[in-house]
Design a protein around this motif. Sequence first.
Motif, mmCIF file in Angstrom:
data_model
loop_
_atom_site.group_PDB
_atom_site.id
_atom_site.type_symbol
_atom_site.label_atom_id
_atom_site.label_comp_id
_atom_site.label_asym_id
_atom_site.label_seq_id
_atom_site.Cartn_x
_atom_site.Cartn_y
_atom_site.Cartn_z
ATOM 1 N N VAL A 79 -11.426 -73.403 -13.876
ATOM 2 C CA VAL A 79 -10.660 -72.889 -15.002
ATOM 3 C C VAL A 79 -10.242 -71.449 -14.730
ATOM 4 O O VAL A 79 -9.081 -71.086 -14.905
ATOM 5 C CB VAL A 79 -11.480 -72.965 -16.306
ATOM 6 N N GLN A 80 -11.202 -70.630 -14.294
ATOM 7 C CA GLN A 80 -10.925 -69.213 -14.086
ATOM 8 C C GLN A 80 -11.826 -68.676 -12.976
ATOM 9 O O GLN A 80 -12.979 -69.084 -12.858
ATOM 10 C CB GLN A 80 -11.180 -68.440 -15.386
ATOM 11 N N VAL A 81 -11.286 -67.765 -12.165
ATOM 12 C CA VAL A 81 -12.053 -67.108 -11.109
ATOM 13 C C VAL A 81 -12.256 -65.654 -11.516
ATOM 14 O O VAL A 81 -11.305 -64.938 -11.791
ATOM 15 C CB VAL A 81 -11.317 -67.194 -9.752
ATOM 16 N N PHE A 82 -13.527 -65.215 -11.563
ATOM 17 C CA PHE A 82 -13.874 -63.855 -11.947
ATOM 18 C C PHE A 82 -14.139 -63.017 -10.701
ATOM 19 O O PHE A 82 -14.393 -63.564 -9.620
ATOM 20 C CB PHE A 82 -15.123 -63.865 -12.838
ATOM 21 N N PRO A 83 -14.111 -61.697 -10.849
ATOM 22 C CA PRO A 83 -14.448 -60.865 -9.689
ATOM 23 C C PRO A 83 -15.918 -61.035 -9.292
ATOM 24 O O PRO A 83 -16.739 -61.483 -10.085
ATOM 25 C CB PRO A 83 -14.177 -59.436 -10.156
ATOM 26 N N HIS A 84 -16.224 -60.687 -8.083
ATOM 27 C CA HIS A 84 -17.584 -60.729 -7.524
ATOM 28 C C HIS A 84 -18.126 -62.145 -7.394
ATOM 29 O O HIS A 84 -19.335 -62.348 -7.434
ATOM 30 C CB HIS A 84 -18.548 -59.861 -8.332
ATOM 31 N N GLY A 85 -17.267 -63.140 -7.279
ATOM 32 C CA GLY A 85 -17.710 -64.488 -6.941
ATOM 33 C C GLY A 85 -18.047 -65.413 -8.080
ATOM 34 O O GLY A 85 -18.405 -66.561 -7.845
ATOM 35 N N ALA A 86 -17.969 -64.987 -9.319
ATOM 36 C CA ALA A 86 -18.258 -65.878 -10.441
ATOM 37 C C ALA A 86 -17.050 -66.779 -10.695
ATOM 38 O O ALA A 86 -15.907 -66.365 -10.539
ATOM 39 C CB ALA A 86 -18.578 -65.077 -11.686
ATOM 40 N N VAL A 87 -17.336 -68.025 -11.064
ATOM 41 C CA VAL A 87 -16.283 -69.019 -11.287
ATOM 42 C C VAL A 87 -16.612 -69.791 -12.558
ATOM 43 O O VAL A 87 -17.767 -70.140 -12.806
ATOM 44 C CB VAL A 87 -16.177 -69.989 -10.093
ATOM 45 N N GLU A 88 -15.586 -70.056 -13.364
ATOM 46 C CA GLU A 88 -15.755 -70.909 -14.538
ATOM 47 C C GLU A 88 -15.156 -72.269 -14.206
ATOM 48 O O GLU A 88 -14.002 -72.362 -13.802
ATOM 49 C CB GLU A 88 -15.061 -70.312 -15.755
ATOM 50 N N VAL A 89 -15.979 -73.317 -14.350
ATOM 51 C CA VAL A 89 -15.537 -74.671 -14.021
ATOM 52 C C VAL A 89 -15.603 -75.548 -15.264
ATOM 53 O O VAL A 89 -16.339 -75.263 -16.208
ATOM 54 C CB VAL A 89 -16.384 -75.290 -12.886
ATOM 55 N N ALA A 90 -14.824 -76.622 -15.228
ATOM 56 C CA ALA A 90 -14.787 -77.569 -16.342
ATOM 57 C C ALA A 90 -15.031 -78.977 -15.813
ATOM 58 O O ALA A 90 -14.644 -79.325 -14.694
ATOM 59 C CB ALA A 90 -13.436 -77.500 -17.040
ATOM 60 N N HIS A 91 -15.699 -79.779 -16.641
ATOM 61 C CA HIS A 91 -15.928 -81.195 -16.350
ATOM 62 C C HIS A 91 -15.622 -81.953 -17.623
ATOM 63 O O HIS A 91 -15.871 -81.453 -18.726
ATOM 64 C CB HIS A 91 -17.384 -81.407 -15.923
ATOM 65 N N GLU A 92 -15.085 -83.158 -17.497
ATOM 66 C CA GLU A 92 -14.643 -83.870 -18.698
ATOM 67 C C GLU A 92 -15.801 -84.207 -19.635
ATOM 68 O O GLU A 92 -15.622 -84.275 -20.841
ATOM 69 C CB GLU A 92 -13.860 -85.134 -18.342
ATOM 70 N N THR A 93 -17.021 -84.376 -19.118
ATOM 71 C CA THR A 93 -18.141 -84.713 -19.999
ATOM 72 C C THR A 93 -19.063 -83.527 -20.256
ATOM 73 O O THR A 93 -19.675 -83.452 -21.315
ATOM 74 C CB THR A 93 -18.982 -85.843 -19.383
ATOM 75 N N LYS A 94 -19.147 -82.584 -19.336
ATOM 76 C CA LYS A 94 -20.107 -81.492 -19.464
ATOM 77 C C LYS A 94 -19.514 -80.229 -20.050
ATOM 78 O O LYS A 94 -20.227 -79.280 -20.314
ATOM 79 C CB LYS A 94 -20.714 -81.185 -18.098
#
Length: 120
Positions: A79-94
């Motif tokens: 969904v979104q990439v943050f600085p310093h390596g953090a990533v926001e991910v999405a899953h259809e059920t979770k």
Amino acid sequence: MNLIVAKDKRMLQLNELDEFRMDAYENAKLYKERTKKLHDKYMQRHEFTPSQKVLLFNSRLKLFSGKLRSRWSGPFTIVQVFPHGAVEVAHETKGTFKLNGQRLKAYWGGDFEKEKDMTA
């Protein structure tokens, strides 16, 4: 006994101990720098973009013992990439959640099976 000579000898010994301590400190610092450089050399840098498909490494998967169980789950969508390596991910059920980008790898498509085939 000459106290001045004994005092000078003792001061010389204390100075030598200080030099040994400083040398040990410098050697430890050099060792840490070298091992960090070696470790960073083998780390893979991943560049992720939003809407890219990725797989998530699950290091806490202890439901089924055995080495044939895959620890990669997914696919997830970034969904979104943050600085310093953090990533926001999405899953259809979770839903969506943030995690460390080093736990992800690119998903190239195809059927992803949770268990490896034991007949091969």
